[in-house]
Scaffold this motif. Structure first.
Motif, PDB file in Angstrom:
ATOM      1  N   SER A  12       0.241  -0.831  -0.053  1.00  0.00           N
ATOM      2  CA  SER A  12      -0.241   0.006   0.199  1.00  0.00           C
ATOM      3  C   SER A  12       0.863   1.335  -0.379  1.00  0.00           C
ATOM      4  O   SER A  12       0.196   1.819  -0.368  1.00  0.00           O
ATOM      5  CB  SER A  12      -0.991   0.557   0.856  1.00  0.00           C
ATOM      6  N   SER A  17       4.381  -0.371  -2.645  1.00  0.00           N
ATOM      7  CA  SER A  17       3.805   0.191  -3.767  1.00  0.00           C
ATOM      8  C   SER A  17       4.305   0.424  -5.489  1.00  0.00           C
ATOM      9  O   SER A  17       4.419  -0.134  -6.337  1.00  0.00           O
ATOM     10  CB  SER A  17       3.754   1.517  -2.991  1.00  0.00           C
ATOM     11  N   THR A  33      -1.334  -6.572  -0.856  1.00  0.00           N
ATOM     12  CA  THR A  33      -1.361  -7.045   0.901  1.00  0.00           C
ATOM     13  C   THR A  33      -1.185  -5.952   1.196  1.00  0.00           C
ATOM     14  O   THR A  33      -0.532  -5.139   1.686  1.00  0.00           O
ATOM     15  CB  THR A  33      -0.747  -7.916   1.061  1.00  0.00           C
ATOM     16  N   GLY A  34      -1.807  -5.504   2.973  1.00  0.00           N
ATOM     17  CA  GLY A  34      -1.621  -4.331   4.015  1.00  0.00           C
ATOM     18  C   GLY A  34      -2.499  -4.697   5.004  1.00  0.00           C
ATOM     19  O   GLY A  34      -3.826  -5.579   4.516  1.00  0.00           O
ATOM     20  N   LEU A  40      -4.936   0.674   1.324  1.00  0.00           N
ATOM     21  CA  LEU A  40      -4.455  -0.424   1.204  1.00  0.00           C
ATOM     22  C   LEU A  40      -5.794  -0.542  -0.645  1.00  0.00           C
ATOM     23  O   LEU A  40      -5.101  -0.826  -1.742  1.00  0.00           O
ATOM     24  CB  LEU A  40      -4.951  -1.959   1.202  1.00  0.00           C
ATOM     25  N   ALA A  51      -6.395  -5.117  -3.986  1.00  0.00           N
ATOM     26  CA  ALA A  51      -6.506  -5.089  -2.923  1.00  0.00           C
ATOM     27  C   ALA A  51      -6.293  -6.418  -1.760  1.00  0.00           C
ATOM     28  O   ALA A  51      -7.811  -6.758  -2.178  1.00  0.00           O
ATOM     29  CB  ALA A  51      -7.347  -4.016  -2.567  1.00  0.00           C
ATOM     30  N   VAL A  53      -7.231  -7.504   1.824  1.00  0.00           N
ATOM     31  CA  VAL A  53      -6.404  -7.133   3.050  1.00  0.00           C
ATOM     32  C   VAL A  53      -6.275  -8.611   3.957  1.00  0.00           C
ATOM     33  O   VAL A  53      -6.581  -9.400   4.293  1.00  0.00           O
ATOM     34  CB  VAL A  53      -7.464  -6.820   4.317  1.00  0.00           C
TER      35      VAL A  53
END
Length: 239
Positions: A12, A17, A33-34, A40, A51, A53
């Motif tokens: 993210s 990134s 992922t984040g 994100l 995205a 999670v």
């Protein structure tokens, strides 16, 4: 051109990134992922990635992510273990037990969990690439960096050993060891500012992104085992 399925953890912001965006720009299908849904999704929308999670230190999160990728594309071509954090950069005597556990988990265990799953998939495919984003701290000694450096040194040796395991199966494994970067690491680790002029000459997310994509585009009979990346403005010293 073959469209590759790519996972970038910690995607993210910062290096993650930049790496994800470089793969998207090269025409590949990318998952980032984040832990923070808002940041994100914002990053995924900006760069054109998917995205997901997940905390890199969570086994269940890894299983859900891998299932999502395989159900979409049927394969995993590139895993970039970028997630990590400074946690607390300070002398050992000032660290808490929680600080140390968190640093080792974030900077080492998370990448090991992801690599285990990717290795099994890529071994069956007969190809693939795992890139572990480490740090020059894995080879250089600075006061206050002992816990973080120990975790990154562990990641470096893990990566070296994983390469020896995976080479017979056509799978490549690479360590990238960056130093000063244009990321949020300095602020999150409560380190002093280097100044805007110096910061502008440090490693940018775009710089690292282009490097990782280049590594992924090497002929399959070649592997970059380990790349150390220094800004020219950074002094190099160690014990």
């Amino acid at each position: 051109m073959k469209v590759k399925s790519v996972i970038v953890t910690g995607g993210s912001r910062g290096y993650g990134s930049g790496i994800a965006e470089a793969f998207v720009n090269a025409g590949h299908h990318v998952w980032i992922t984040g832990r923070d849904l808002t940041s994100l999704e914002s990053a995924a929308h900006r760069i054109g990635a998917e995205a997901f999670v997940a905390d890199a230190t969570d086994s269940v999160g890894w299983d859900r992510l891998i299932d999502s990728v395989l159900s979409t594309t049927g394969r995993l071509d590139v895993l970039v273990n970028n997630a990590g954090e400074g946690v607390r950069i300070a002398p050992v005597s000032e660290q808490s037990d929680d600080d140390m556990h968190r640093s080792v988990s974030s900077n080492l265990i998370g990448a090991m969990l992801g690599s285990r799953r990717a290795a099994a998939i890529m071994q069956e495919q007969g190809d693939g690439l795992i890139v572990n984003i480490g740090s020059v701290c894995s080879k250089h000694a600075w006061g206050g960096w002992s816990v973080y450096s120990a975790a990154k040194a562990g990641l470096l040796m893990f990566t070296r050993c994983l390469l020896t395991e995976m080479r017979p199966h056509g799978v490549r494994v690479t360590s990238i060891l960056p130093s000063w970067g244009q990321t949020e690491f300095t602020d999150s680790a409560n380190l002093p500012s280097r100044g805007a002029d110096v910061e502008a000459l440090c490693i940018s997310p775009d710089d690292l992104g282009r490097l990782v994509v280049h590594i992924s585009e090497l002929p399959p009979h070649l592997v970059a085992e380990e790349i150390t990346l220094w800004p020219m403005v950074q002094p190099i010293s160690q014990l």
